[in-house]
Design a protein around this motif. Structure first.
Motif, PDB file in Angstrom:
ATOM      1  N   ILE A  91       5.435  13.942   8.417  1.00 51.37           N
ATOM      2  CA  ILE A  91       4.087  14.560   8.606  1.00 51.37           C
ATOM      3  C   ILE A  91       4.040  16.233   8.299  1.00 51.37           C
ATOM      4  O   ILE A  91       3.037  16.349   7.580  1.00 51.37           O
ATOM      5  CB  ILE A  91       3.727  14.560  10.089  1.00 51.37           C
ATOM      6  CG1 ILE A  91       3.366  12.980  10.629  1.00 51.37           C
ATOM      7  CG2 ILE A  91       2.674  15.592  10.370  1.00 51.37           C
ATOM      8  CD1 ILE A  91       3.118  13.005  12.357  1.00 51.37           C
ATOM      9  N   ALA A  92       5.177  16.750   8.586  1.00 52.60           N
ATOM     10  CA  ALA A  92       5.312  17.954   7.947  1.00 52.60           C
ATOM     11  C   ALA A  92       5.393  18.360   6.492  1.00 52.60           C
ATOM     12  O   ALA A  92       4.779  19.046   5.824  1.00 52.60           O
ATOM     13  CB  ALA A  92       6.489  18.872   8.453  1.00 52.60           C
ATOM     14  N   THR A  93       6.028  17.253   5.880  1.00 61.28           N
ATOM     15  CA  THR A  93       6.422  17.440   4.479  1.00 61.28           C
ATOM     16  C   THR A  93       5.528  16.441   3.632  1.00 61.28           C
ATOM     17  O   THR A  93       5.402  16.749   2.170  1.00 61.28           O
ATOM     18  CB  THR A  93       7.898  16.919   4.236  1.00 61.28           C
ATOM     19  OG1 THR A  93       7.998  15.675   4.674  1.00 61.28           O
ATOM     20  CG2 THR A  93       8.897  17.799   4.975  1.00 61.28           C
ATOM     21  N   GLY A  94       4.861  15.479   4.259  1.00 55.68           N
ATOM     22  CA  GLY A  94       4.044  14.743   3.543  1.00 55.68           C
ATOM     23  C   GLY A  94       4.623  13.635   2.877  1.00 55.68           C
ATOM     24  O   GLY A  94       4.343  12.791   1.778  1.00 55.68           O
ATOM     25  N   GLY A  95       5.990  13.500   3.191  1.00 57.93           N
ATOM     26  CA  GLY A  95       6.809  12.390   2.745  1.00 57.93           C
ATOM     27  C   GLY A  95       6.291  10.962   2.925  1.00 57.93           C
ATOM     28  O   GLY A  95       5.606  11.016   4.066  1.00 57.93           O
ATOM     29  N   ASP A  96       7.126   9.951   2.601  1.00 57.75           N
ATOM     30  CA  ASP A  96       6.829   8.476   2.889  1.00 57.75           C
ATOM     31  C   ASP A  96       7.157   8.233   4.435  1.00 57.75           C
ATOM     32  O   ASP A  96       7.966   8.836   4.779  1.00 57.75           O
ATOM     33  CB  ASP A  96       7.772   7.511   1.936  1.00 57.75           C
ATOM     34  CG  ASP A  96       6.915   7.486   0.555  1.00 57.75           C
ATOM     35  OD1 ASP A  96       5.893   8.038   0.336  1.00 57.75           O
ATOM     36  OD2 ASP A  96       7.596   6.839  -0.197  1.00 57.75           O
TER      37      ASP A  96
ATOM     38  N   ARG B  42      12.243  12.200  14.660  1.00 60.62           N
ATOM     39  CA  ARG B  42      12.536  13.179  13.676  1.00 60.62           C
ATOM     40  C   ARG B  42      11.733  12.603  12.403  1.00 60.62           C
ATOM     41  O   ARG B  42      11.455  13.518  11.583  1.00 60.62           O
ATOM     42  CB  ARG B  42      13.971  12.912  13.521  1.00 60.62           C
ATOM     43  CG  ARG B  42      14.328  13.917  12.601  1.00 60.62           C
ATOM     44  CD  ARG B  42      15.988  13.768  12.225  1.00 60.62           C
ATOM     45  NE  ARG B  42      16.001  12.992  10.845  1.00 60.62           N
ATOM     46  CZ  ARG B  42      17.159  12.761  10.365  1.00 60.62           C
ATOM     47  NH1 ARG B  42      18.012  13.595  10.375  1.00 60.62           N
ATOM     48  NH2 ARG B  42      16.788  11.815   9.251  1.00 60.62           N
ATOM     49  N   ASP B  43      12.110  11.514  12.222  1.00 58.90           N
ATOM     50  CA  ASP B  43      11.681  11.056  10.645  1.00 58.90           C
ATOM     51  C   ASP B  43      10.011  11.371  10.730  1.00 58.90           C
ATOM     52  O   ASP B  43       9.636  11.479   9.733  1.00 58.90           O
ATOM     53  CB  ASP B  43      11.968   9.480  10.604  1.00 58.90           C
ATOM     54  CG  ASP B  43      13.432   9.313  10.317  1.00 58.90           C
ATOM     55  OD1 ASP B  43      14.141  10.243   9.999  1.00 58.90           O
ATOM     56  OD2 ASP B  43      13.897   8.234  10.079  1.00 58.90           O
TER      57      ASP B  43
ATOM     58  N   THR C 102      -6.701  10.262   7.330  1.00 61.00           N
ATOM     59  CA  THR C 102      -6.131  11.490   6.740  1.00 61.00           C
ATOM     60  C   THR C 102      -4.818  11.687   7.765  1.00 61.00           C
ATOM     61  O   THR C 102      -3.876  12.318   6.983  1.00 61.00           O
ATOM     62  CB  THR C 102      -7.213  12.573   7.156  1.00 61.00           C
ATOM     63  OG1 THR C 102      -7.516  12.673   8.603  1.00 61.00           O
ATOM     64  CG2 THR C 102      -8.409  12.654   6.179  1.00 61.00           C
ATOM     65  N   GLY C 103      -4.833  10.924   8.846  1.00 56.63           N
ATOM     66  CA  GLY C 103      -3.625  11.201   9.560  1.00 56.63           C
ATOM     67  C   GLY C 103      -2.382  10.191   9.119  1.00 56.63           C
ATOM     68  O   GLY C 103      -2.938   9.297   8.483  1.00 56.63           O
ATOM     69  N   ARG C 104      -1.233  10.477   9.446  1.00 54.26           N
ATOM     70  CA  ARG C 104      -0.232   9.510   9.110  1.00 54.26           C
ATOM     71  C   ARG C 104      -0.144   8.444  10.139  1.00 54.26           C
ATOM     72  O   ARG C 104      -0.411   8.690  11.239  1.00 54.26           O
ATOM     73  CB  ARG C 104       1.071  10.358   8.771  1.00 54.26           C
ATOM     74  CG  ARG C 104       1.056  11.752   7.986  1.00 54.26           C
ATOM     75  CD  ARG C 104       0.560  11.330   6.628  1.00 54.26           C
ATOM     76  NE  ARG C 104       1.475  10.124   6.084  1.00 54.26           N
ATOM     77  CZ  ARG C 104       2.563  10.569   5.411  1.00 54.26           C
ATOM     78  NH1 ARG C 104       2.695  11.764   5.358  1.00 54.26           N
ATOM     79  NH2 ARG C 104       3.260   9.725   5.021  1.00 54.26           N
ATOM     80  N   SER C 105       0.720   7.369   9.829  1.00 52.42           N
ATOM     81  CA  SER C 105       0.859   6.567  10.731  1.00 52.42           C
ATOM     82  C   SER C 105       2.341   5.673  10.577  1.00 52.42           C
ATOM     83  O   SER C 105       2.623   5.589   9.452  1.00 52.42           O
ATOM     84  CB  SER C 105      -0.241   5.266  10.867  1.00 52.42           C
ATOM     85  OG  SER C 105      -0.603   4.921   9.485  1.00 52.42           O
ATOM     86  N   MET C 106       2.937   5.395  11.703  1.00 45.87           N
ATOM     87  CA  MET C 106       4.028   4.652  11.612  1.00 45.87           C
ATOM     88  C   MET C 106       4.118   3.532  12.742  1.00 45.87           C
ATOM     89  O   MET C 106       3.367   3.707  13.856  1.00 45.87           O
ATOM     90  CB  MET C 106       5.171   5.361  11.785  1.00 45.87           C
ATOM     91  CG  MET C 106       6.577   5.075  12.031  1.00 45.87           C
ATOM     92  SD  MET C 106       7.953   6.236  12.663  1.00 45.87           S
ATOM     93  CE  MET C 106       8.521   6.951  11.242  1.00 45.87           C
ATOM     94  N   CYS C 107       4.658   2.384  12.537  1.00 45.67           N
ATOM     95  CA  CYS C 107       4.908   1.457  13.364  1.00 45.67           C
ATOM     96  C   CYS C 107       6.328   1.545  14.089  1.00 45.67           C
ATOM     97  O   CYS C 107       7.276   1.805  13.300  1.00 45.67           O
ATOM     98  CB  CYS C 107       4.660   0.178  13.034  1.00 45.67           C
ATOM     99  SG  CYS C 107       4.729  -1.342  14.172  1.00 45.67           S
ATOM    100  N   GLY C 108       6.654   1.378  15.434  1.00 45.05           N
ATOM    101  CA  GLY C 108       7.627   1.967  16.188  1.00 45.05           C
ATOM    102  C   GLY C 108       8.661   0.811  16.039  1.00 45.05           C
ATOM    103  O   GLY C 108       9.198   0.376  17.004  1.00 45.05           O
TER     104      GLY C 108
ATOM    105  N   LEU D 157       0.921  -1.232  -0.143  1.00 38.80           N
ATOM    106  CA  LEU D 157      -0.054   0.120   0.025  1.00 38.80           C
ATOM    107  C   LEU D 157       0.908   1.027  -0.043  1.00 38.80           C
ATOM    108  O   LEU D 157       2.036   1.071   0.275  1.00 38.80           O
ATOM    109  CB  LEU D 157      -0.782   0.247   1.243  1.00 38.80           C
ATOM    110  CG  LEU D 157      -1.665  -1.434   1.489  1.00 38.80           C
ATOM    111  CD1 LEU D 157      -2.429  -1.303   2.719  1.00 38.80           C
ATOM    112  CD2 LEU D 157      -2.685  -1.430   0.190  1.00 38.80           C
ATOM    113  N   SER D 158       0.262   2.277  -0.084  1.00 37.20           N
ATOM    114  CA  SER D 158       1.117   3.596  -0.285  1.00 37.20           C
ATOM    115  C   SER D 158       1.405   3.645   1.137  1.00 37.20           C
ATOM    116  O   SER D 158       0.638   3.380   2.118  1.00 37.20           O
ATOM    117  CB  SER D 158       0.346   4.813  -0.647  1.00 37.20           C
ATOM    118  OG  SER D 158      -0.718   4.892   0.033  1.00 37.20           O
TER     119      SER D 158
END
Lengths: 379, 379, 379, 379
Positions: free
Chosen positions: D334-339, D328-329, D120-126, C376-377
């Motif tokens: 989140i700020a830049t919309g990056g992957d 940081r990443d 709409t929010g971003r998500s990351m697994c730690g 997925l993206s």
């Protein structure tokens, strides 16, 4: 406890991280508050305050001393300004934490120690490497008799950041600012650390210093004379009977920050290298003969020095937390009235060693020539 | 080539294993024949001959020299008899391999070098550590410019076999037999090795020696005075501009045979520890900045020094084969007339350094005292 | 005791050095005599005899067996000829030392074990790594309860000599000659070593094998099919309750001969890497909590296994002396009638594990696929 | 960016230190604000808020989600609550950072990944170990072709905190709370890390799990059943052709937190051990043959991943800063919309591997027995 910090370069950043962290790890009787940072340049000190997380900033360190709401002055400037700031702060009743070396001259250092001796505020010199947990463990083990009577100390602080002759001139290479070169900057650390760990004081030395690269490019153009040592080597005797080699250099290519201490005693040995700061090697000469060897202790257990507040075993700490531990010990001593080490008097003692090293290195009578045998054909 | 060996203790056993092995590993123009071993005690030398695999034995080393069928005299006795045996052998036209240190005095060493210079036989001094493959590789890399201009040498030979005060008196602790203590026995090795690897000679020193345990029990009862140094430390300058620390000790608890050399140059560094004799660490300051570090070279490749005849890569060699390699080089040089190193003249040069170290250690003017600051309360 | 050796390549050279050395280091009831070496090519075997120091040579191994004056047949050939030679030798009443793996098939191995069981001569399989002093020390410490109940074994034998696809075809890559690839050649060593050290036998496995490079250039031109595994990995359970990972590979780039074993028990751990063959790491979970860590034991003390006859502490041994120690144990057992290990029966047990590994690797039902999630993206 | 954190034990403390530090080291487009921490027990969460430096606290994590001024939900709870909290947060438009493993079941993990895909929010697994600088460097070097085509992966995560059978029952040993034992807790890390570093996905496995200690004392009295694995071992194939061994255990006595990865490729190798987290070993098979070896890279240079904001070279980082780098990443993305990686989809993929491992371990057909040879007398 409200802190005013003077200087915001490398040491200022490290101290800031320590003040920010210390109450998050340890339950202490006082909370460190990062009140004001002082620096000479308005733009740069303002940026530093924002970056490092200080509530305010000033371009005049004297305002920190005149403010009633500042309890502790944290001096992170080059050595030539230590005496003036520290003495003013002590006279104003502030507590003082002063980066090492205590001063650039014996005279200044002595005046600082004298001021500290009569001040109402408390004072500490920032020999941070004492607060690496492995260093604390070394001291505990020596004091507990685990290595017996000490015979040998092998201390080296090896860096290589100016091994390249093209590396530019900086204040650390200017005798006016820095007092001495590798000797005072990093040699001071191994002098303090070995005296701390062994409980013995250096009583005599024989020394050699060298400046490999005499001139350095200035970033704004031209060249400047390097007026300090690139490397300092000395032999020493300590008052408890140990003999020692010391080496401080910025030309040990490939060794980035190798502060190394090895101590051999009658019952065992200890070895430490800061490049592996979470480890201590211990040799127990009383172990079964088939099972003797150097044990790599991972100094991350809850019952190791400073570790109780930290992560689970095996999750190592970084460089900055020697400063966090220093902040903890200082806050506790201030709150409880307990002893402080290294005191300014302790730091003066280090300074006296530095001075003897420089005098020995200048004394040509300390040197013995070797005759060269004319080369014969290799029969 | 028929060998006559004098002495059959530790060194005699190591040399025997080398003579036995050398033609099995290398294709050489001459075959080593283990003809006769000489020793003072008939029973013991006969047993040694049987155990170590010598065809015959004698209690008089002079018979080795008078026999026409002996080509090479291999001297494995304590230092006090080296000069007499070696000079007699050279005068009789024999080739000579003499264990280090060359002699116990400068005078003897000089007479040996003089005899060697005019002899028809060839001569070599047995600084075996030169023949460890990693040492040969160090020399190749220095000579090939891989570490650039040399700034620092850090040499130590650390042992601990008499760290226990109860260890008995032996000939190595008697100045008459051994000349000096740790200095001549193991310090000589690191002097030779560093001079060999760097191609620089030591030009001056400042030294300190210590005897930690002044008396030792004699196995037959009573105590004897230790008349040599337990440890010798010195700073040095080399004639190519390097500065150095040297340490030789028998009191480095836990270090069994740690002959260590680290060399820092302008383009890289090398580090060696005999306790891991099949490894050499190399730092290349010209590598990409993100990939720099000390490379642990396993010195077991066929194109490494002395390795072509040995096992596949990764199958390490042991202590004894420094002697096997020494035997190879000596046989080749004798057969081809090639240069021999270390010659007796090279070994005399080491002796001159040992002498300067002892004179410096005795010179109190070489020492600078450190003032002790009266201890103040720890404010 | 007169030896007849069959084969004179790598193993033949190593065994020769052992026979030559063993009576020089140990006082044994019998003297090994290097009588005859057998090889197929007259020129090459004659050269090998001269080089390796054998009194005679032959192109027919059967002559060794028919000669009355040969006491022991030492088999250093590829695995496909082991059974024929060994059984003939045993039937002729000779003692037999046979290189590992015992045979290329279970059937051959079983016939060899059967022959050994009824023979008058003694027999041993050459799992030389058992005779590395550190391996012997591991076994002693496990047997002595120093690490308690064993939970984990982590064994790997890592080489890289064919990691380059351009490396040429050799007999070790041909199933007819070698039986299997990394598995039988080096995997057999870690199976034997871990069973020896722990005293537990492998009871079940789950395995995977891989041939990364399917074709190799032949030195005489063209290409040949590689018919063996380049790498073999397996999980195992042992009959004492331990679980284990095993890995044997010739594609571990940079690992020349890294035979590694780590064992974790309820009271401690042991770790060994042959690239540092004179060291053993020991963790003692019963030590004081602040002093726990892995102890690097230098396995060179006189009271370590096999060390009594060797050099002083810290003067390490090389690869070849695992064979010297094997020769010692075999000579002693023959002279005294003592037990021999590994016997052919022990070696057959290793063979049964190798066989189970190959069967498991061929069994696709042993594998569980992993579903791949559609990408997925990266939200 | 205002943070609401759920959970305040080990992970909560580590995340807090990261949020506190990240803007002090890096210049980022947003400032992390430590707004509210949620926990179930009022007393304990209030103390944690004070200790860890959060502005406020709550006993109901749902209030964090309903508050408009909270931008990011940081989930530091056990795995059984991850799905509920994360999905609620994503549906409320919050950004989410969720500790690993993503969930305790495939179904939950899939629902989380689905929610993340449309949020709409971003998500990351730690998976914090990705953010250790040495891990980032490994990935860079693999991607840059420095080790060529990957053949072997050797991954182990070794701990020993419950090796003692007397260690008490905790939630991590309860399948309801933790999902699995060593496998999901630490095995998940090495699955993620090796897939991240190599860019290959695991396509199949063969596994074994073990629970050495079946019952544990409960601190409040009595015993509880351990319902998870103490250790999980598996072989794997990756979709790029590599083969691998994986091991996760809490019974590797003496290994406190040894997350180890070694990767062998056609042009080189990389090796990492978290117990020396500031180091990476690199073997370059393209170097000159005499100079090859594993290079110990001290990953503290300014051009190493994440290092630009930190201390000078050689002044190592500690465990906690993998979390600082993760923060940081995440802030930057989140700020830049990056992957963002690892996304919830990436974490689901890890979950699918964990599931295959458990299924394989339960499948008895995956196992091949080894016949035991009746023990014969050791002839």
């Amino acid at each position: 406890m409200r802190i005013g910090m003077v200087g915001h370069a490398f040491m200022g950043a490290a101290h800031s991280q320590a003040w920010r962290t210390v109450n998050r790890v340890y339950d202490l009787p006082r909370q460190a508050r990062m009140a004001v940072v002082a620096g000479r340049d308005e733009t740069r000190v303002a940026a530093a305050a924002a970056r490092l997380g200080w509530d305010g900033h000033t371009t005049d360190w004297r305002t920190l001393i005149s403010r009633d709401d500042i309890d502790l002055i944290d001096i992170c400037t080059p050595g030539d300004s230590h005496a003036e700031i520290a003495i003013a702060a002590l006279e104003a009743g502030k507590h003082v934490l002063c980066e090492k070396p205590l001063a650039n001259t014996i005279d200044e250092a002595r005046r600082m120690a004298d001021a500290a001796a009569v001040a109402t505020g408390r004072s500490m010199c920032g020999f941070n490497y004492r607060r690496v947990p492995a260093a604390g463990l070394m001291r505990q083990m020596v004091a507990g008799g685990r290595i017996g009577e000490i015979r040998h100390i092998r201390a080296a602080y090896l860096q290589d950041w100016i091994a390249d002759p093209a590396a530019p001139m900086v204040w650390r290479l200017d005798k006016e600012k820095a007092g001495s070169g590798a000797l005072g900057d990093i040699g001071a650390h191994i002098i303090d650390l070995t005296q701390y760990v062994t409980g013995q004081l250096i009583s005599g030395v024989s020394a050699l210093t060298e400046t490999f690269v005499k001139q350095r490019p200035v970033t704004t153009g031209g060249f400047a004379q390097v007026t300090v040592d690139d490397a300092a080597l000395f032999l020493a005797r300590l008052d408890g009977g140990a003999i020692a080699t010391y080496e401080a250099t910025r030309f040990a290519t490939g060794r980035r920050n190798a502060l190394r201490v090895e101590i051999n005693g009658s019952r065992g040995s200890l070895a430490f290298d800061f490049e592996r700061m979470n480890e201590l090697e211990f040799y127990d000469a009383t172990a079964a003969s088939t099972q003797q060897g150097f044990t790599r202790i991972l100094v991350t257990e809850p019952d190791h020095p400073y570790l109780a507040g930290w992560w689970p075993p095996g999750h190592g700490l970084g460089y900055e937390h020697a400063f966090t531990h220093q902040a903890r010990d200082l806050i506790e001593a201030i709150a409880t009235g307990g002893d402080i080490a290294p005191s300014f008097a302790d730091a003066l003692q280090v300074q006296l060693v530095l001075d003897a090293v420089l005098r020995s290195a200048d004394d040509s009578s300390a040197w013995t020539s070797v005759t060269h045998q004319p080369v014969l054909s290799g029969r």
